[in-house]
Design a protein around this motif. Structure first.
Motif, short mmCIF file in Angstrom:
data_model
loop_
_atom_site.label_atom_id
_atom_site.label_comp_id
_atom_site.label_asym_id
_atom_site.label_seq_id
_atom_site.Cartn_x
_atom_site.Cartn_y
_atom_site.Cartn_z
N VAL A 28 0.82 -1.22 0.00
CA VAL A 28 0.00 0.00 0.00
C VAL A 28 0.85 1.27 0.00
CG1 VAL A 28 -1.83 1.27 1.19
CG2 VAL A 28 -1.81 -1.23 1.25
N VAL A 29 1.86 1.31 0.87
CA VAL A 29 2.63 2.54 1.05
C VAL A 29 3.68 2.71 -0.05
CG1 VAL A 29 2.27 2.48 3.53
CG2 VAL A 29 4.34 1.45 2.57
N THR A 30 4.23 3.91 -0.15
CA THR A 30 5.28 4.20 -1.12
C THR A 30 6.64 4.40 -0.46
OG1 THR A 30 4.46 6.49 -1.10
CG2 THR A 30 3.78 5.11 -2.94
N SER A 31 6.64 4.59 0.87
CA SER A 31 7.89 4.73 1.62
C SER A 31 7.78 3.97 2.93
CB SER A 31 8.20 6.20 1.91
OG SER A 31 8.43 6.93 0.71
N ALA A 32 8.86 3.29 3.32
CA ALA A 32 8.87 2.48 4.53
C ALA A 32 9.89 3.02 5.52
CB ALA A 32 9.20 1.02 4.19
N ALA A 230 -4.41 -1.58 10.80
CA ALA A 230 -3.57 -0.65 10.06
C ALA A 230 -3.60 -0.90 8.55
CB ALA A 230 -2.13 -0.73 10.57
N VAL A 231 -3.61 -2.16 8.13
CA VAL A 231 -3.56 -2.46 6.70
C VAL A 231 -4.82 -1.99 6.00
CG1 VAL A 231 -3.40 -4.29 4.98
CG2 VAL A 231 -2.00 -4.41 7.04
N GLU A 232 -5.97 -2.33 6.54
CA GLU A 232 -7.23 -1.93 5.92
C GLU A 232 -7.37 -0.41 5.92
OE1 GLU A 232 -10.61 -1.87 3.86
OE2 GLU A 232 -9.28 -3.60 4.17
N LEU A 233 -6.94 0.24 7.00
CA LEU A 233 -6.99 1.70 7.06
C LEU A 233 -6.09 2.30 5.99
CD1 LEU A 233 -7.98 4.29 8.39
CD2 LEU A 233 -6.12 4.06 10.06
N ALA A 234 -4.89 1.74 5.83
CA ALA A 234 -3.97 2.25 4.81
C ALA A 234 -4.58 2.12 3.42
CB ALA A 234 -2.65 1.50 4.89
N ARG A 235 -5.23 1.00 3.16
CA ARG A 235 -5.87 0.81 1.87
C ARG A 235 -6.98 1.82 1.63
NH1 ARG A 235 -5.97 -5.76 2.39
NH2 ARG A 235 -3.92 -6.15 1.44
#
Length: 252
Positions: A28-32, A230-235
């Motif tokens: 989902v994210v572009t930076s880690a 966190a994952v569903e929220l990020a999506r």
């Protein structure tokens, strides 16, 4: 087109203990922001997250911290500037080994927890962090709160200064984060987080804790990887941004 980076704190585990769902968040994210062993993370975790990030084309950032595994880097500490600079460089260097082995590199630096909050106002500690970044790699961008001492010192040192915002954290009228110990400091309503994300990206403003709209212009938006769901929220955040015409892409 308006664009914004999505970053998340990843690699926040130790040994058999894992706090963040690194693999799914990296889709989902572009930076880690990868924990470098001082507040969380270990060699195996750092290597694994770097490999996963490289496979997905996600930029790797060193999330540097005070040396505080027991307190998850969220306890206030007083560290002499020379020691802090050396420890920041040490953390960046450790992560760089694994990033290079995965075929990529460390692309930026972001302080974590108590250190992040300290360098908003503390010039000496901010300078120590910047000294550590320069020692490791004098070309690395530094990610931080708009108007912070950290970004001002970074700019003076010739480092790219990148502003970030938090959709799931409450803001004071001065544009700083409401301390986690206060009621309402963390926003848990998913709809509100998505709405604030779009607001931050499109208007550069957000409602403060008191309801007053304040300017928060940011190139990157932080999504906390250690929050429930966190994952569903990020999506949902990414989907909300893209459906409102905001392009989601890394800032480097």
């Amino acid at each position: 087109m308006i664009s914004i980076d999505l970053n998340a704190d990843l690699g926040e585990g130790f040994g058999r203990w894992r706090l963040t769902d690194d693999e799914r968040l990296l889709s989902v994210v572009t930076s880690a922001n990868v924990a470098c062993g001082f507040h969380a993370g270990d060699a195996v975790t750092m290597r694994r997250v770097c490999e996963l990030a490289a496979e997905r084309g996600v930029r790797i950032g060193a999330q540097v911290s005070y040396r505080d595994l027991a307190g998850f880097g969220r306890r206030a500490m007083d560290v002499p500037p020379a020691e802090l600079a050396a420890e920041v460089a040490y953390q960046i260097g450790a992560l760089e080994v694994f990033a290079r082995a995965a075929g990529t590199r460390v692309s930026y630096v972001k302080p974590h927890g108590a250190l992040y909050n300290r360098v908003v106002h503390d010039e000496e500690q901010a300078a120590a962090v910047v000294d550590g970044v320069v020692l490791a790699d004098a070309t690395l961008p530094v990610l931080g709160l708009p108007g912070s001492r950290l970004l001002k010192v970074a700019e003076r040192a010739g480092l790219p200064a990148v502003t970030e915002a938090f959709a799931d954290r409450a803001y004071t009228e001065q544009g700083t984060l409401v301390p986690r110990g206060q009621d309402g400091a963390v926003i848990t309503d998913a709809d509100a987080v998505v709405e604030r994300s779009v607001d931050l990206a499109r208007s550069g403003t957000v409602a403060s804790h008191s309801g007053e709209r304040i300017p928060v212009r940011a190139r990157s938006l932080c999504l906390h990887g250690d929050t429930p769901g966190a994952v569903e929220l990020a999506r949902r955040v990414r989907g909300g941004l893209e459906s409102s015409g905001v392009r989601v892409e890394a800032f480097v």
